[in-house]
Design a protein around this motif. Structure first.
Motif, PDB file in Angstrom:
ATOM      1  N   THR A   1     -39.440 -18.446   7.334  1.00 57.84           N
ATOM      2  CA  THR A   1     -40.070 -17.156   7.621  1.00 57.84           C
ATOM      3  C   THR A   1     -39.056 -16.167   8.186  1.00 57.84           C
ATOM      4  O   THR A   1     -38.379 -16.485   9.174  1.00 57.84           O
ATOM      5  N   PRO A   2     -38.923 -14.982   7.600  1.00 56.90           N
ATOM      6  CA  PRO A   2     -37.975 -13.986   8.131  1.00 56.90           C
ATOM      7  C   PRO A   2     -38.382 -13.556   9.539  1.00 56.90           C
ATOM      8  O   PRO A   2     -39.554 -13.276   9.799  1.00 56.90           O
TER       9      PRO A   2
ATOM     10  N   ALA B   1     -37.591  -6.986   3.552  1.00 57.06           N
ATOM     11  CA  ALA B   1     -36.758  -8.067   4.084  1.00 57.06           C
ATOM     12  C   ALA B   1     -37.556  -9.022   4.959  1.00 57.06           C
ATOM     13  O   ALA B   1     -37.320 -10.244   4.942  1.00 57.06           O
ATOM     14  N   LEU B   2     -38.506  -8.485   5.720  1.00 58.36           N
ATOM     15  CA  LEU B   2     -39.299  -9.315   6.633  1.00 58.36           C
ATOM     16  C   LEU B   2     -40.589  -9.829   6.003  1.00 58.36           C
ATOM     17  O   LEU B   2     -41.375 -10.507   6.665  1.00 58.36           O
TER      18      LEU B   2
ATOM     19  N   VAL C   1     -30.315 -10.991   7.103  1.00 62.42           N
ATOM     20  CA  VAL C   1     -31.687 -11.430   7.336  1.00 62.42           C
ATOM     21  C   VAL C   1     -31.636 -12.817   7.953  1.00 62.42           C
ATOM     22  O   VAL C   1     -31.012 -13.730   7.395  1.00 62.42           O
ATOM     23  N   ASN C   2     -32.278 -12.955   9.112  1.00 55.67           N
ATOM     24  CA  ASN C   2     -32.371 -14.256   9.779  1.00 55.67           C
ATOM     25  C   ASN C   2     -33.766 -14.839   9.586  1.00 55.67           C
ATOM     26  O   ASN C   2     -34.762 -14.101   9.569  1.00 55.67           O
ATOM     27  N   ILE C   3     -33.830 -16.163   9.461  1.00 58.25           N
ATOM     28  CA  ILE C   3     -35.109 -16.830   9.195  1.00 58.25           C
ATOM     29  C   ILE C   3     -35.333 -17.977  10.181  1.00 58.25           C
ATOM     30  O   ILE C   3     -34.384 -18.537  10.739  1.00 58.25           O
TER      31      ILE C   3
ATOM     32  N   TYR D   1     -32.910 -20.203  14.619  1.00 59.56           N
ATOM     33  CA  TYR D   1     -32.946 -19.348  13.427  1.00 59.56           C
ATOM     34  C   TYR D   1     -31.571 -19.385  12.773  1.00 59.56           C
ATOM     35  O   TYR D   1     -30.566 -19.682  13.423  1.00 59.56           O
TER      36      TYR D   1
ATOM     37  N   VAL E   1     -34.256  -8.604  10.603  1.00 54.73           N
ATOM     38  CA  VAL E   1     -33.358  -7.964   9.654  1.00 54.73           C
ATOM     39  C   VAL E   1     -32.481  -7.016  10.461  1.00 54.73           C
ATOM     40  O   VAL E   1     -32.972  -6.239  11.284  1.00 54.73           O
TER      41      VAL E   1
END
Length: 237
Positions: free
Chosen positions: A216-217, A115-116, A209-211, A175, A220
């Motif tokens: 870019t992650p 995820a990251l 999942v935040n970006i 984000y 999570v």
């Protein structure tokens, strides 16, 4: 002759009055059947009849193995591009708080690394805690952040449990949510203990999942919401 009020109705009226007076607030557990029977000088069957009447009015509800609780209005919790716990709860008219359960640095699990977008063996900073509304637990959460990007985040979270503010101190000033998956689960014993619900009670799990603005992650997270305390809503913002 004036007909006598059935004793179960009198008991229901007494408990209803206690709820109205705030003696038992939303989410509070009522005394046990045995305790109520002793208080009113009746048998448990009579108490059960009174509780059933209150349940029909949606004033209380029972949880198997846990007891009878004063009904609460589920908190609306929007899930959209900008998921902010404190902001969401305040918008719903609730007072938010968080309790830190764990802060640690460890090797990312396979799902966290994916995820990251991290290489095998990369380190993550992990934040586990309890989300509260009006001082009552509504969700458990676990967030993982890339260690190299978020240096010092655990110290910041130890001083202030807000993820948004901790990320800002790490240089991440904005984000958004890239994805959210929701599925139903049954509460484990430890989850039930933290959330003050019965074991195997329904809960909702989200994986998000935040970006950062460049895609870019940055986080999570997994969150386990008490099913009867939260209504998840979809938002475009």
């Amino acid at each position: 002759m004036t007909p006598r009020t059935p004793i179960w109705k009198a008991i229901a009226a007494s408990i209803r009055h206690d709820i109205a007076e705030g003696i038992y607030g939303a989410g509070d557990k009522l005394p046990t059947e045995a305790a109520l029977a002793q208080r009113f000088g009746v048998n448990r069957h009579t108490v059960r009849h009174a509780i059933a009447a209150l349940a029909e009015e949606s004033l209380v509800h029972s949880r198997r193995g846990a007891g009878v609780f004063v009904a609460t209005t589920p908190t609306d919790y929007p899930i959209g591009r900008r998921v902010r716990f404190h902001q969401n709860l305040r918008a719903a008219g609730r007072s938010p708080a968080k309790k830190v359960l764990l802060l640690e640095t460890r090797t990312a699990s396979a799902s966290e690394a994916e995820a990251l977008q991290l290489p095998y063996g990369a380190q993550v900073h992990v934040y586990e805690g309890l989300s509260l509304a009006e001082g009552r637990p509504i969700a458990l959460f676990r967030s993982a952040f890339p260690a190299t990007r978020c240096t010092g985040i655990l110290e910041h979270l130890g001083n202030n449990p807000s993820v948004t503010e901790a990320l800002a101190k790490c240089g991440v000033h904005d984000y958004t949510r890239a994805s959210t998956r929701v599925n139903a689960k049954l509460a484990t014993a430890t989850q039930a203990l933290h959330l003050q619900i019965a074991e195997h009670a329904p809960i909702l799990r989200t994986i998000g999942v935040n970006i950062e603005p460049d895609g870019t992650p940055i986080e999570v997270g997994r969150t386990w919401f008490a099913g009867d305390k939260v209504t998840l809503t979809l938002s475009d913002t």
